[in-house]
Write a protein that holds these residues in place. Structure first.
Motif, PDB file in Angstrom:
ATOM      1  N   GLY A 215      99.800  18.144  59.594  1.00 22.61           N
ATOM      2  CA  GLY A 215     100.365  19.217  60.420  1.00 22.61           C
ATOM      3  C   GLY A 215     100.304  18.922  61.906  1.00 22.61           C
ATOM      4  O   GLY A 215     100.491  19.819  62.725  1.00 22.61           O
ATOM      5  N   ARG A 216     100.049  17.646  62.272  1.00 27.52           N
ATOM      6  CA  ARG A 216      99.931  17.291  63.689  1.00 27.52           C
ATOM      7  C   ARG A 216     100.864  16.131  64.036  1.00 27.52           C
ATOM      8  O   ARG A 216     101.088  15.243  63.195  1.00 27.52           O
ATOM      9  CB  ARG A 216      98.485  16.882  64.018  1.00 27.52           C
ATOM     10  N   PRO A 217     101.396  16.090  65.259  1.00 28.85           N
ATOM     11  CA  PRO A 217     102.185  14.923  65.696  1.00 28.85           C
ATOM     12  C   PRO A 217     101.310  13.680  65.712  1.00 28.85           C
ATOM     13  O   PRO A 217     100.093  13.759  65.868  1.00 28.85           O
ATOM     14  CB  PRO A 217     102.629  15.294  67.123  1.00 28.85           C
ATOM     15  N   VAL A 218     101.930  12.522  65.551  1.00 33.33           N
ATOM     16  CA  VAL A 218     101.203  11.252  65.565  1.00 33.33           C
ATOM     17  C   VAL A 218     101.689  10.429  66.755  1.00 33.33           C
ATOM     18  O   VAL A 218     102.882  10.166  66.903  1.00 33.33           O
ATOM     19  CB  VAL A 218     101.443  10.456  64.256  1.00 33.33           C
ATOM     20  N   LYS A 219     100.752  10.055  67.618  1.00 22.95           N
ATOM     21  CA  LYS A 219     101.061   9.185  68.766  1.00 22.95           C
ATOM     22  C   LYS A 219     101.004   7.732  68.292  1.00 22.95           C
ATOM     23  O   LYS A 219     100.060   7.332  67.599  1.00 22.95           O
ATOM     24  CB  LYS A 219     100.049   9.377  69.896  1.00 22.95           C
ATOM     25  N   LEU A 220     101.998   6.935  68.671  1.00 17.05           N
ATOM     26  CA  LEU A 220     102.022   5.532  68.254  1.00 17.05           C
ATOM     27  C   LEU A 220     101.500   4.659  69.400  1.00 17.05           C
ATOM     28  O   LEU A 220     101.786   4.912  70.556  1.00 17.05           O
ATOM     29  CB  LEU A 220     103.447   5.111  67.890  1.00 17.05           C
TER      30      LEU A 220
ATOM     31  N   TYR B 124     119.532   8.022  73.642  1.00 15.79           N
ATOM     32  CA  TYR B 124     120.289   8.415  72.459  1.00 15.79           C
ATOM     33  C   TYR B 124     119.692   9.641  71.772  1.00 15.79           C
ATOM     34  O   TYR B 124     118.486   9.878  71.842  1.00 15.79           O
ATOM     35  CB  TYR B 124     120.284   7.285  71.432  1.00 15.79           C
ATOM     36  N   VAL B 125     120.561  10.340  71.066  1.00 14.78           N
ATOM     37  CA  VAL B 125     120.147  11.305  70.045  1.00 14.78           C
ATOM     38  C   VAL B 125     120.612  10.727  68.708  1.00 14.78           C
ATOM     39  O   VAL B 125     121.794  10.411  68.544  1.00 14.78           O
ATOM     40  CB  VAL B 125     120.789  12.691  70.258  1.00 14.78           C
TER      41      VAL B 125
ATOM     42  N   ILE C 122     119.650   0.083  67.311  1.00 19.18           N
ATOM     43  CA  ILE C 122     120.510   0.621  68.380  1.00 19.18           C
ATOM     44  C   ILE C 122     119.755   0.692  69.698  1.00 19.18           C
ATOM     45  O   ILE C 122     120.253   0.285  70.739  1.00 19.18           O
ATOM     46  CB  ILE C 122     121.077   2.003  67.977  1.00 19.18           C
ATOM     47  N   THR C 123     118.546   1.228  69.668  1.00 21.79           N
ATOM     48  CA  THR C 123     117.756   1.312  70.904  1.00 21.79           C
ATOM     49  C   THR C 123     116.719   0.204  70.932  1.00 21.79           C
ATOM     50  O   THR C 123     116.092  -0.099  69.914  1.00 21.79           O
ATOM     51  CB  THR C 123     117.065   2.676  71.059  1.00 21.79           C
ATOM     52  N   ASP C 124     116.544  -0.397  72.077  1.00 24.65           N
ATOM     53  CA  ASP C 124     115.485  -1.400  72.241  1.00 24.65           C
ATOM     54  C   ASP C 124     114.179  -0.758  72.707  1.00 24.65           C
ATOM     55  O   ASP C 124     113.197  -1.449  72.977  1.00 24.65           O
ATOM     56  CB  ASP C 124     115.934  -2.464  73.249  1.00 24.65           C
ATOM     57  N   ALA C 125     114.187   0.575  72.824  1.00 26.35           N
ATOM     58  CA  ALA C 125     112.998   1.293  73.280  1.00 26.35           C
ATOM     59  C   ALA C 125     111.933   1.326  72.185  1.00 26.35           C
ATOM     60  O   ALA C 125     112.238   1.167  71.000  1.00 26.35           O
ATOM     61  CB  ALA C 125     113.374   2.714  73.688  1.00 26.35           C
ATOM     62  N   LYS C 126     110.705   1.578  72.591  1.00 30.27           N
ATOM     63  CA  LYS C 126     109.590   1.658  71.638  1.00 30.27           C
ATOM     64  C   LYS C 126     109.357   3.111  71.222  1.00 30.27           C
ATOM     65  O   LYS C 126     109.401   4.014  72.064  1.00 30.27           O
ATOM     66  CB  LYS C 126     108.311   1.096  72.270  1.00 30.27           C
ATOM     67  N   PRO C 127     109.064   3.347  69.941  1.00 29.38           N
ATOM     68  CA  PRO C 127     108.712   4.694  69.504  1.00 29.38           C
ATOM     69  C   PRO C 127     107.328   5.072  70.025  1.00 29.38           C
ATOM     70  O   PRO C 127     106.424   4.234  70.032  1.00 29.38           O
ATOM     71  CB  PRO C 127     108.715   4.592  67.981  1.00 29.38           C
ATOM     72  N   VAL C 128     107.171   6.307  70.496  1.00 28.01           N
ATOM     73  CA  VAL C 128     105.876   6.713  71.062  1.00 28.01           C
ATOM     74  C   VAL C 128     105.240   7.899  70.328  1.00 28.01           C
ATOM     75  O   VAL C 128     104.027   8.067  70.359  1.00 28.01           O
ATOM     76  CB  VAL C 128     105.996   7.043  72.569  1.00 28.01           C
ATOM     77  N   GLU C 129     106.065   8.719  69.675  1.00 23.50           N
ATOM     78  CA  GLU C 129     105.508   9.880  68.963  1.00 23.50           C
ATOM     79  C   GLU C 129     106.390  10.220  67.768  1.00 23.50           C
ATOM     80  O   GLU C 129     107.620  10.129  67.837  1.00 23.50           O
ATOM     81  CB  GLU C 129     105.416  11.097  69.887  1.00 23.50           C
ATOM     82  N   VAL C 130     105.732  10.609  66.668  1.00 26.23           N
ATOM     83  CA  VAL C 130     106.432  10.969  65.437  1.00 26.23           C
ATOM     84  C   VAL C 130     105.903  12.300  64.931  1.00 26.23           C
ATOM     85  O   VAL C 130     104.695  12.564  64.973  1.00 26.23           O
ATOM     86  CB  VAL C 130     106.244   9.887  64.348  1.00 26.23           C
TER      87      VAL C 130
ATOM     88  N   ILE D 242     110.290  10.157  68.865  1.00 27.70           N
ATOM     89  CA  ILE D 242     110.568  10.115  70.305  1.00 27.70           C
ATOM     90  C   ILE D 242     110.316   8.693  70.792  1.00 27.70           C
ATOM     91  O   ILE D 242     109.285   8.091  70.478  1.00 27.70           O
ATOM     92  CB  ILE D 242     109.659  11.101  71.068  1.00 27.70           C
ATOM     93  N   PHE D 243     111.278   8.131  71.553  1.00 32.61           N
ATOM     94  CA  PHE D 243     111.171   6.769  72.077  1.00 32.61           C
ATOM     95  C   PHE D 243     110.815   6.806  73.557  1.00 32.61           C
ATOM     96  O   PHE D 243     111.009   7.814  74.236  1.00 32.61           O
ATOM     97  CB  PHE D 243     112.496   6.025  71.873  1.00 32.61           C
ATOM     98  N   ASP D 244     110.323   5.668  74.069  1.00 30.89           N
ATOM     99  CA  ASP D 244     109.820   5.655  75.450  1.00 30.89           C
ATOM    100  C   ASP D 244     110.927   5.676  76.507  1.00 30.89           C
ATOM    101  O   ASP D 244     110.646   5.798  77.696  1.00 30.89           O
ATOM    102  CB  ASP D 244     108.841   4.492  75.686  1.00 30.89           C
ATOM    103  N   ASP D 245     112.196   5.575  76.102  1.00 37.73           N
ATOM    104  CA  ASP D 245     113.293   5.726  77.065  1.00 37.73           C
ATOM    105  C   ASP D 245     113.867   7.138  77.046  1.00 37.73           C
ATOM    106  O   ASP D 245     114.893   7.411  77.657  1.00 37.73           O
ATOM    107  CB  ASP D 245     114.407   4.701  76.796  1.00 37.73           C
ATOM    108  N   GLY D 246     113.194   8.045  76.310  1.00 33.75           N
ATOM    109  CA  GLY D 246     113.669   9.422  76.204  1.00 33.75           C
ATOM    110  C   GLY D 246     114.532   9.676  74.985  1.00 33.75           C
ATOM    111  O   GLY D 246     114.825  10.829  74.659  1.00 33.75           O
ATOM    112  N   SER D 247     114.961   8.623  74.282  1.00 32.33           N
ATOM    113  CA  SER D 247     115.768   8.804  73.067  1.00 32.33           C
ATOM    114  C   SER D 247     114.965   9.581  72.022  1.00 32.33           C
ATOM    115  O   SER D 247     113.738   9.461  71.944  1.00 32.33           O
ATOM    116  CB  SER D 247     116.174   7.446  72.479  1.00 32.33           C
TER     117      SER D 247
END
Length: 354
Positions: free
Chosen positions: A349-354, A146-147, A188-196, A220-225
């Motif tokens: 100022g940096r992305p956060v990995k979950l 998804y987007v 909506i998505t059952d995917a896990k969030p991986v980066e914010v 960003i989710f682990d299914d590419g969403s």
């Protein structure tokens, strides 16, 4: 389990916009009995509330009235402490979003609910809105990845801006409002969030130097969403495209089409959908779309108070029918985790990995 014939005694803490709406819901529902109202300062109340006890201190009121349910609608920084105190005293808890101001506190509240066998319901009002439930169902039919394109900007002035400035003493807009719409993404998505990722800007001298009243998060989710959410509060905010609710997949899209005359600081605008537009991406041999877009007109939508009534009816049902709230609580922690990671990203100022 509470007898269905006996009203549940509720202590209502915090009588701002949402707290007052929830208090009205308890007042009108025979399944509840208001034990007392709590607010640090005196506020103007409806005439129908004149018979209720009123106290300035939540811990003291909890000891004095010994309710079965605590409704916590105070500022975000007190949510976790009040919820834990209430559950350790044997109460079920309804708490307005966000559940806490840190992930550790949110997890502590959920652990306390499980350890004490108490119901914990977080105030995600859109979960009780028939149109938003339809939007989520239609989006899930499309299938991932998804987007998610979402925002809720509010051009606020006067009393509304004063409320926003009070909220920003503890919580930026992308956290306070963001948890709602990130919760929709997670449903909506059952995917896990991986980066914010997050960005924000302070657009007013009327807020603290380390606070910002405009922000955007990307997840960003682990299914590419992927998804983004934008929130800005204040007299300088544009009303152009202030309400975007759009979900896109390889198979098409589902969107809320907002009434052109809607105003961004009208609280009913924040929940009403007007029209849900379904778009099918399928094309024929000539490359043209096989089906025209379909508009689902959401007639007779519940207003803000109606939604608060529905939400508290769910609280009553959850307690009386012993509904399993594991997914509800886990989703609340997950959406908060994403929004707080966005706030961290804004500040570092940096992305956060979950």
């Amino acid at each position: 389990m509470t007898s269905s014939a006996t009203p549940i005694r509720v202590l209502v803490a915090g009588l701002g916009n949402m707290g007052l709406s929830h208090a009205l819901a308890y007042h009108r529902d025979p399944g509840f009995e208001i034990a007392a109202l709590v607010n640090r300062s005196k506020v103007e109340l409806p005439e129908s509330f004149t018979g209720y006890e009123y106290r300035p201190s939540f811990p003291e009121a909890l000891l004095e009235f010994r309710p079965e349910l605590c409704s916590i609608n105070t500022y975000s920084d007190s949510h976790a402490a009040y919820a834990v105190t209430a559950m350790e005293a044997g109460c079920h808890v309804f708490v307005e979003k966000p559940l806490a101001t840190t992930v550790a506190d949110a997890e502590r509240v959920v652990a306390c609910a499980r350890a004490n066998g108490r119901k914990l319901i977080v105030g995600y009002i859109l979960r009780h809105h028939p149109s938003w439930m339809r939007l989520i169902a239609e989006a899930r039919k499309l299938g991932p990845p998804y987007v998610f394109r979402m925002n809720l900007n509010q051009q606020s002035s006067g009393a509304t801006w004063a409320t926003h400035k009070a909220l920003m003493q503890t919580t930026p807009p992308i956290v306070d409002c963001g948890v709602h719409y990130v919760d929709v993404m997670c449903q909506i998505t059952d995917a896990k969030p991986v980066e914010v990722r997050g960005m924000g800007l302070r657009l007013s001298d009327e807020i603290a130097a380390d606070m910002y009243n405009y922000g955007q998060l990307q997840v960003i989710f682990d299914d590419g969403s992927v998804g983004w959410y934008e929130a800005g509060w204040g007299p300088m905010i544009s009303e152009t495209a202030f309400f975007v609710k759009d979900v896109i997949s390889p198979n098409g899209s589902v969107s809320i089409v907002m009434d052109q005359n809607a105003r961004s600081d009208d609280i009913d605008t924040h929940t009403k959908t007007a029209v849900i537009r379904l778009h099918d991406a399928a094309t024929g041999p000539d490359g043209r779309f096989l089906r025209p877009d379909e508009d689902l007109r959401m007639e007779g939508e519940p207003g803000h108070q109606d939604l608060c009534d529905r939400e508290q009816a769910f609280v009553l049902k959850a307690i009386r029918e012993d509904i399993n709230l594991d997914r509800h609580m886990d989703d609340a922690v997950q959406s908060l985790k994403i929004c707080l990671a966005a706030d961290e990203s804004v500040r570092t100022g940096r992305p956060v990995k979950l």
